[in-house]
Design a protein around this motif. Structure first.
Motif, PDB file in Angstrom:
ATOM      1  N   GLU A 156     -65.810 -34.264  -4.258  1.00  0.00           N
ATOM      2  CA  GLU A 156     -64.439 -33.811  -4.504  1.00  0.00           C
ATOM      3  C   GLU A 156     -63.785 -33.318  -3.216  1.00  0.00           C
ATOM      4  O   GLU A 156     -62.612 -33.612  -2.943  1.00  0.00           O
ATOM      5  CB  GLU A 156     -64.423 -32.709  -5.552  1.00  0.00           C
ATOM      6  CG  GLU A 156     -63.035 -32.189  -5.879  1.00  0.00           C
ATOM      7  CD  GLU A 156     -63.041 -31.086  -6.915  1.00  0.00           C
ATOM      8  OE1 GLU A 156     -61.942 -30.594  -7.258  1.00  0.00           O
ATOM      9  OE2 GLU A 156     -64.143 -30.701  -7.373  1.00  0.00           O
ATOM     10  N   TYR A 172     -62.596 -36.124  -0.998  1.00  0.00           N
ATOM     11  CA  TYR A 172     -61.374 -36.729  -1.537  1.00  0.00           C
ATOM     12  C   TYR A 172     -60.157 -35.864  -1.240  1.00  0.00           C
ATOM     13  O   TYR A 172     -59.118 -36.357  -0.760  1.00  0.00           O
ATOM     14  CB  TYR A 172     -61.519 -36.936  -3.039  1.00  0.00           C
ATOM     15  CG  TYR A 172     -60.281 -37.510  -3.707  1.00  0.00           C
ATOM     16  CD1 TYR A 172     -60.058 -38.884  -3.739  1.00  0.00           C
ATOM     17  CD2 TYR A 172     -59.336 -36.673  -4.280  1.00  0.00           C
ATOM     18  CE1 TYR A 172     -58.915 -39.415  -4.338  1.00  0.00           C
ATOM     19  CE2 TYR A 172     -58.186 -37.191  -4.879  1.00  0.00           C
ATOM     20  CZ  TYR A 172     -57.985 -38.556  -4.903  1.00  0.00           C
ATOM     21  OH  TYR A 172     -56.847 -39.071  -5.493  1.00  0.00           O
ATOM     22  N   VAL A 211     -56.747 -36.592   1.299  1.00  0.00           N
ATOM     23  CA  VAL A 211     -55.336 -36.496   0.940  1.00  0.00           C
ATOM     24  C   VAL A 211     -54.637 -35.455   1.810  1.00  0.00           C
ATOM     25  O   VAL A 211     -53.506 -35.658   2.265  1.00  0.00           O
ATOM     26  CB  VAL A 211     -55.181 -36.146  -0.559  1.00  0.00           C
ATOM     27  CG1 VAL A 211     -53.708 -35.999  -0.929  1.00  0.00           C
ATOM     28  CG2 VAL A 211     -55.843 -37.204  -1.425  1.00  0.00           C
ATOM     29  N   GLY A 226     -61.497 -41.039  -8.264  1.00  0.00           N
ATOM     30  CA  GLY A 226     -60.470 -40.100  -7.815  1.00  0.00           C
ATOM     31  C   GLY A 226     -60.686 -38.753  -8.474  1.00  0.00           C
ATOM     32  O   GLY A 226     -61.456 -38.637  -9.431  1.00  0.00           O
ATOM     33  N   TYR A 227     -60.032 -37.734  -7.937  1.00  0.00           N
ATOM     34  CA  TYR A 227     -60.168 -36.372  -8.458  1.00  0.00           C
ATOM     35  C   TYR A 227     -58.780 -35.763  -8.615  1.00  0.00           C
ATOM     36  O   TYR A 227     -57.844 -36.094  -7.869  1.00  0.00           O
ATOM     37  CB  TYR A 227     -61.015 -35.505  -7.512  1.00  0.00           C
ATOM     38  CG  TYR A 227     -62.458 -35.962  -7.410  1.00  0.00           C
ATOM     39  CD1 TYR A 227     -63.433 -35.390  -8.206  1.00  0.00           C
ATOM     40  CD2 TYR A 227     -62.828 -36.975  -6.516  1.00  0.00           C
ATOM     41  CE1 TYR A 227     -64.769 -35.801  -8.120  1.00  0.00           C
ATOM     42  CE2 TYR A 227     -64.144 -37.402  -6.424  1.00  0.00           C
ATOM     43  CZ  TYR A 227     -65.110 -36.813  -7.233  1.00  0.00           C
ATOM     44  OH  TYR A 227     -66.422 -37.240  -7.159  1.00  0.00           O
TER      45      TYR A 227
END
Length: 344
Positions: A204, A207, A211, A255-256
């Motif tokens: 997590e 990810y 971003v 995705g998270y």
């Protein structure tokens, strides 16, 4: 009748029963010695911080010193034994004696001793029992970070940082893990479950940082890019350790969900993300041993430092989820009975 039976056993086996000396206390364990040493150091440091907060000519140092008193008081309360007793053995004089040192030297020596204490707690955590290891790792991490924060606030040289580059041992060869044995209860706390939780958290984190690198302002991008690389390494190491412990490596998701505050304040979201990993590292410290525990202790300290760097308010005991208000209060011994009593 019982006496006669015991006598027959002694004669028949040739053994000699030596009555236990009830006046000789049992030897203390490594964990108990580590706790007592941590408590004595913390009380001495607390006294010195209190003196710094009260000293004339150190106005700029007083707020930070007062914060250190609060932190060290919490640590001392957490390190008390169940009976709430303070150490009774004589303690060495504080190396930061406010009477014999110049003002700048007092602050510098205090930072040095606080950092030394923190490092010793981490070293002792490596060989202590599970619960005590977790407590010592929390105390040590907080004291090391407090020393760094104080050095910056007082414009002193930063204390030397401990090495945190331990690399997990190589994964086992194919087929070397035991194939028999029951599968652990997924709700039970084991090394495997703690590692699995950390692997998921690192997936997590990677990810979210990917971003964040695209959303943060220019002044924060380089820090986020650096921490992204760190999390990618930590993820690989956590996966390797899971294999070493013959556990199943959790797979990452496509995705998270981004943290709720991410859109408005990505930096604050990263601070929360780092803080959320601290209990996971704490769990692994308590539930592991040897190289896995070494890695977890290093990881707890590193995650605590990243959390603070992104602006999170670091708890007094990182890696432990507890309310400081539930800790026992420090007793107030007389000066004659304990040289480690507070000077305030």
């Amino acid at each position: 009748m019982l006496v006669s039976v015991v006598a027959l056993l002694v004669v028949g086996t040739g053994m000699v029963l030596i009555p236990r000396d009830s006046g000789t206390p049992p030897a203390r364990s490594f964990s108990e010695n580590a706790r007592l040493a941590a408590l004595e150091d913390t009380l001495l440091l607390r006294d010195t911080a209190a003196a710094l907060a009260d000293a004339s000519g150190l106005d700029a140092a007083k707020p930070a010193a007062a914060d250190a008193v609060t932190l060290l008081t919490t640590h001392a309360r957490a390190l008390l034994d169940p009976a709430g007793l303070l150490p009774t053995s004589p303690a060495a004089a504080s190396p930061t004696d406010p009477v014999s040192s110049a003002s700048s030297a007092k602050a510098s020596l205090f930072v040095t001793e606080l950092s030394r204490s923190g490092q010793q707690r981490l070293d002792d955590a490596r060989g202590s029992d599970g619960g005590m290891a977790r407590l010592l790792a929390a105390v040590g991490s907080a004291q090391l970070l407090s020393a760094e924060k104080l050095a910056a606030a007082w414009k002193l040289p930063e204390p030397s940082r401990p090495t945190t580059s331990r690399v997990p041992v190589s994964p086992p060869a194919a087929g070397s893990c035991p194939s028999a044995g029951p599968t652990p209860d997924p709700d039970s706390a084991t090394t495997d479950t703690a590692l699995a939780s950390l692997v998921r958290a690192q997936h997590e984190a990677v990810y979210v940082y990917q971003v964040a690198v695209k959303r943060l302002g220019a002044s924060s991008v380089s820090a986020a890019a650096r921490d992204l690389e760190v999390h990618e390494v930590v993820l690989r190491q956590a996966e390797d350790l899971t294999r070493v412990n013959c556990g199943d490596v959790p797979a990452g998701e496509a995705g998270y969900r981004l943290p709720a505050k991410f859109a408005k304040d990505p930096a604050a979201a990263l601070a929360d993300l780092e803080s959320s990993s601290l209990p996971r590292f704490g769990d692994l410290v308590a539930l592991s041993a040897d190289g896995t525990r070494d890695w977890a202790i290093d990881g707890l300290l590193a995650a605590s430092r990243r959390s603070a760097a992104w602006g999170a308010g670091l708890p007094a005991l990182p890696g432990l989820e507890l309310d400081a208000g539930d800790l026992p209060s420090l007793p107030t011994p007389s000066a004659a009975s304990s040289p480690t009593s507070s000077s305030r």
